[in-house]
Structure formats: structure tokens, C-alpha cells
Scaffold this active site. Structure first.
Site, PDB file in Angstrom:
ATOM      1  N   GLU A 117     -11.907 -40.567 -46.910  1.00 16.18           N
ATOM      2  CA  GLU A 117     -12.643 -41.468 -46.027  1.00 16.18           C
ATOM      3  C   GLU A 117     -14.136 -41.524 -46.360  1.00 16.18           C
ATOM      4  O   GLU A 117     -14.944 -41.989 -45.549  1.00 16.18           O
ATOM      5  CB  GLU A 117     -12.469 -41.048 -44.563  1.00 16.18           C
ATOM      6  CG  GLU A 117     -11.059 -41.202 -44.021  1.00 16.18           C
ATOM      7  CD  GLU A 117     -10.615 -42.650 -43.843  1.00 16.18           C
ATOM      8  OE1 GLU A 117     -11.335 -43.553 -44.315  1.00 16.18           O
ATOM      9  OE2 GLU A 117      -9.552 -42.855 -43.257  1.00 16.18           O
ATOM     10  N   HIS A 156     -14.827 -37.740 -37.709  1.00 10.45           N
ATOM     11  CA  HIS A 156     -13.672 -38.633 -37.661  1.00 10.45           C
ATOM     12  C   HIS A 156     -12.440 -37.811 -37.317  1.00 10.45           C
ATOM     13  O   HIS A 156     -12.178 -36.791 -37.941  1.00 10.45           O
ATOM     14  CB  HIS A 156     -13.487 -39.324 -39.013  1.00 10.45           C
ATOM     15  CG  HIS A 156     -12.161 -40.014 -39.167  1.00 10.45           C
ATOM     16  ND1 HIS A 156     -11.696 -40.920 -38.253  1.00 10.45           N
ATOM     17  CD2 HIS A 156     -11.215 -39.922 -40.133  1.00 10.45           C
ATOM     18  CE1 HIS A 156     -10.512 -41.362 -38.657  1.00 10.45           C
ATOM     19  NE2 HIS A 156     -10.188 -40.762 -39.790  1.00 10.45           N
ATOM     20  N   HIS A 203      -8.144 -37.836 -35.514  1.00 12.13           N
ATOM     21  CA  HIS A 203      -6.911 -38.552 -35.171  1.00 12.13           C
ATOM     22  C   HIS A 203      -6.464 -38.133 -33.766  1.00 12.13           C
ATOM     23  O   HIS A 203      -5.283 -37.884 -33.531  1.00 12.13           O
ATOM     24  CB  HIS A 203      -5.819 -38.250 -36.191  1.00 12.13           C
ATOM     25  CG  HIS A 203      -6.098 -38.775 -37.553  1.00 12.13           C
ATOM     26  ND1 HIS A 203      -5.263 -38.546 -38.620  1.00 12.13           N
ATOM     27  CD2 HIS A 203      -7.123 -39.535 -38.044  1.00 12.13           C
ATOM     28  CE1 HIS A 203      -5.751 -39.124 -39.698  1.00 12.13           C
ATOM     29  NE2 HIS A 203      -6.883 -39.728 -39.376  1.00 12.13           N
ATOM     30  N   TYR A 214     -18.237 -44.179 -16.566  1.00 15.03           N
ATOM     31  CA  TYR A 214     -19.617 -44.523 -16.929  1.00 15.03           C
ATOM     32  C   TYR A 214     -20.120 -43.852 -18.202  1.00 15.03           C
ATOM     33  O   TYR A 214     -21.140 -44.258 -18.774  1.00 15.03           O
ATOM     34  CB  TYR A 214     -20.577 -44.239 -15.770  1.00 15.03           C
ATOM     35  CG  TYR A 214     -20.748 -42.780 -15.407  1.00 15.03           C
ATOM     36  CD1 TYR A 214     -21.552 -41.937 -16.166  1.00 15.03           C
ATOM     37  CD2 TYR A 214     -20.140 -42.251 -14.260  1.00 15.03           C
ATOM     38  CE1 TYR A 214     -21.731 -40.606 -15.824  1.00 15.03           C
ATOM     39  CE2 TYR A 214     -20.317 -40.926 -13.915  1.00 15.03           C
ATOM     40  CZ  TYR A 214     -21.107 -40.104 -14.699  1.00 15.03           C
ATOM     41  OH  TYR A 214     -21.273 -38.782 -14.354  1.00 15.03           O
ATOM     42  N   HIS A 266      -5.143 -45.462 -35.800  1.00 17.53           N
ATOM     43  CA  HIS A 266      -5.720 -44.484 -36.725  1.00 17.53           C
ATOM     44  C   HIS A 266      -6.430 -43.345 -36.010  1.00 17.53           C
ATOM     45  O   HIS A 266      -6.066 -42.192 -36.173  1.00 17.53           O
ATOM     46  CB  HIS A 266      -6.673 -45.212 -37.677  1.00 17.53           C
ATOM     47  CG  HIS A 266      -7.207 -44.384 -38.793  1.00 17.53           C
ATOM     48  ND1 HIS A 266      -7.666 -44.938 -39.986  1.00 17.53           N
ATOM     49  CD2 HIS A 266      -7.406 -43.047 -38.925  1.00 17.53           C
ATOM     50  CE1 HIS A 266      -8.079 -43.977 -40.788  1.00 17.53           C
ATOM     51  NE2 HIS A 266      -7.938 -42.820 -40.157  1.00 17.53           N
ATOM     52  N   TYR A 288     -32.990 -39.520 -18.267  1.00 14.38           N
ATOM     53  CA  TYR A 288     -32.307 -38.257 -17.992  1.00 14.38           C
ATOM     54  C   TYR A 288     -32.361 -37.288 -19.170  1.00 14.38           C
ATOM     55  O   TYR A 288     -32.114 -36.100 -19.023  1.00 14.38           O
ATOM     56  CB  TYR A 288     -30.848 -38.565 -17.630  1.00 14.38           C
ATOM     57  CG  TYR A 288     -30.018 -37.361 -17.231  1.00 14.38           C
ATOM     58  CD1 TYR A 288     -30.184 -36.773 -15.994  1.00 14.38           C
ATOM     59  CD2 TYR A 288     -29.060 -36.858 -18.104  1.00 14.38           C
ATOM     60  CE1 TYR A 288     -29.416 -35.669 -15.611  1.00 14.38           C
ATOM     61  CE2 TYR A 288     -28.283 -35.771 -17.730  1.00 14.38           C
ATOM     62  CZ  TYR A 288     -28.465 -35.175 -16.498  1.00 14.38           C
ATOM     63  OH  TYR A 288     -27.700 -34.100 -16.132  1.00 14.38           O
TER      64      TYR A 288
END
Length: 216
Positions: free
Chosen positions: A77, A95, A97, A116, A157, A212
Site C-alpha cells: 500500500e 491503515h 482492516h 459528534y 477494504h 478545546y
């Protein structure tokens, strides 16, 4: 850029990759993790279980994908990671799965505003269209889905998030998986539909976040 900085970054990459397995966000050698140090990108190698990685397994490429350090092949990837580094302010990419996020990616084109904390990722989380893993096509889809966002889903994916450091990128991944789980749980109740936030309500949260501190 010192050797110590590179070694410390590699330790963090390996530690984060192992955490994705421990927390159930990946199975086996699926998923990948990277961090940018100067003009180098340290990335997990292809096909090596994370618990077997050592300092000697360090893999580093430049922003063009040329391997600068290491003997192992970088993750398949790599195009996706490099495109994110070239086009965003990312210093770290995760990344996975993850189960619930991957399930959601097969159902919708955007994660419904169930919570939120979507504001912590820049807004409604998009689903990048499907493309074969490891391709420039997938990298392009992901980059479009990330426009104005720090995380997205990949159709059938998984997930990808980025941040100023690996802790932030990982926290965003965990938050995204949690939101997907909440939506799947709420939407599975027969005869009821979950209430969703409006765009205005999410904007209000985003404004509050700005005062914040850094949402993770």
C-alpha cells in the site's frame, strides 16, 4: 535528521503496528503503518508479522518511493501512504482492516452522523470507491475521500487515518472504528432508525473543538 530520530520513529511504527493487532484492527499482516521523518517515510514491510519486526527490519523510502534503507520490500500500500504525505500535512498514517469499519464501507458512501466525534476527523467520513489494493487508482480515490478530512473508509477494504504523529493517527483510527460500531449497533434494532446529527450540529462541535485543544 539524526540516526537516533530514525530509530525512535521506527520503534514507534513497529509499536503502533503491533497495537493494531492487539486491538483487533487487523488480522495477520493486513494493514500497514508509516511515519514521516524529514524527507524519509518509514513504513512497515510487506508480508512480515509485526511481532517479528526488529530494528534491523527498518524500511525507509523517499517521497518518490525509492527505497533508501532496509532489505525488505515496503508494504504493497506504499502508493497510498506516499500520496497522503505528498498532498497533506500528515506525519503519520495508519491503515487497518477493522471489522466494523469495513462492514460499514460495504453499506454506505458516507458514515452517517451517529456521533459528534466525526468532527475530530474533519466532518462526515466518506467512503473511497473500491479499487485494487496497492494501486495508484486506490491512492487517488483515498486522497479525494480525505479532502478536508483526516480519515476515511475504503470500500470493501478498511480504514485510513493520518495525524501529526502516530498516536494521533492511531487514535483517529480507533475512534472511526468505534463510530462505525455504534452506527451498526444502533441501525440493527428492528423497527427503529437511529437519530443522526445535522450538519449544523456537527459544525457547532467543530467550533467547540477549536477552543478545546487538539482532538485526537
Amino acid at each position: 535528521m539524526t540516526q537516533d530520530a530514525i530509530e525512535q520513529a521506527w520503534d514507534a511504527v513497529v509499536g503502533t503496528a503491533r497495537r493494531t493487532v492487539t486491538d483487533g484492527l487487523v488480522v495477520g499482516t493486513s494493514g500497514n503503518v508509516s511515519a514521516r521523518v524529514g524527507d524519509l517515510v518509514l513504513v512497515t514491510p510487506s508480508g512480515v508479522p509485526y511481532d517479528r519486526l526488529t530494528p534491523a527490519d527498518l524500511v525507509a523510502v523517499d517521497l518518490d518511493g525509492t527505497r533508501i534503507r532496509g532489505r525488505l520490500a515496503p508494504t504493497s500500500e506504499l502508493p497510498m501512504h506516499l500520496e497522503i504525505y505528498r498532498r497533506t500535512t500528515a506525519r503519520a498514517v495508519v491503515h487497518t482492516h477493522a471489522v466494523h469499519a469495513t462492514a460499514v464501507s460495504a453499506l454506505v458512501t458516507e458514515l452517517p452522523l451517529i456521533h459528534y466525534m466525526a468532527a475530530a476527523l474533519g466532518g462526515p467520513v466518506r467512503v473511497a470507491p473500491y479499487a485494487l489494493y496497492g494501486t495508484e487508482e486506490l491512492a487517488a480515490h483515498v486522497l479525494r475521500a480525505l479532502d478536508g478530512r483526516t480519515g476515511c473508509l475504503l470500500r470493501n477494504h478498511g480504514t485510513v487515518t493520518y495525524g501529526d504523529d502516530l498516536d494521533q493517527a492511531y487514535d483517529r483510527t480507533a475512534q472511526l472504528e468505534w463510530m462505525c460500531r455504534v452506527w451498526l449497533t444502533a441501525s440493527s434494532v428492528p423497527g427503529l432508525a437511529p437519530s443522526l446529527l445535522s450538519a449544523a450540529e456537527l459544525d457547532e462541535v467543530a467550533e467547540k473543538f477549536r477552543g478545546y485543544g487538539r482532538p485526537r
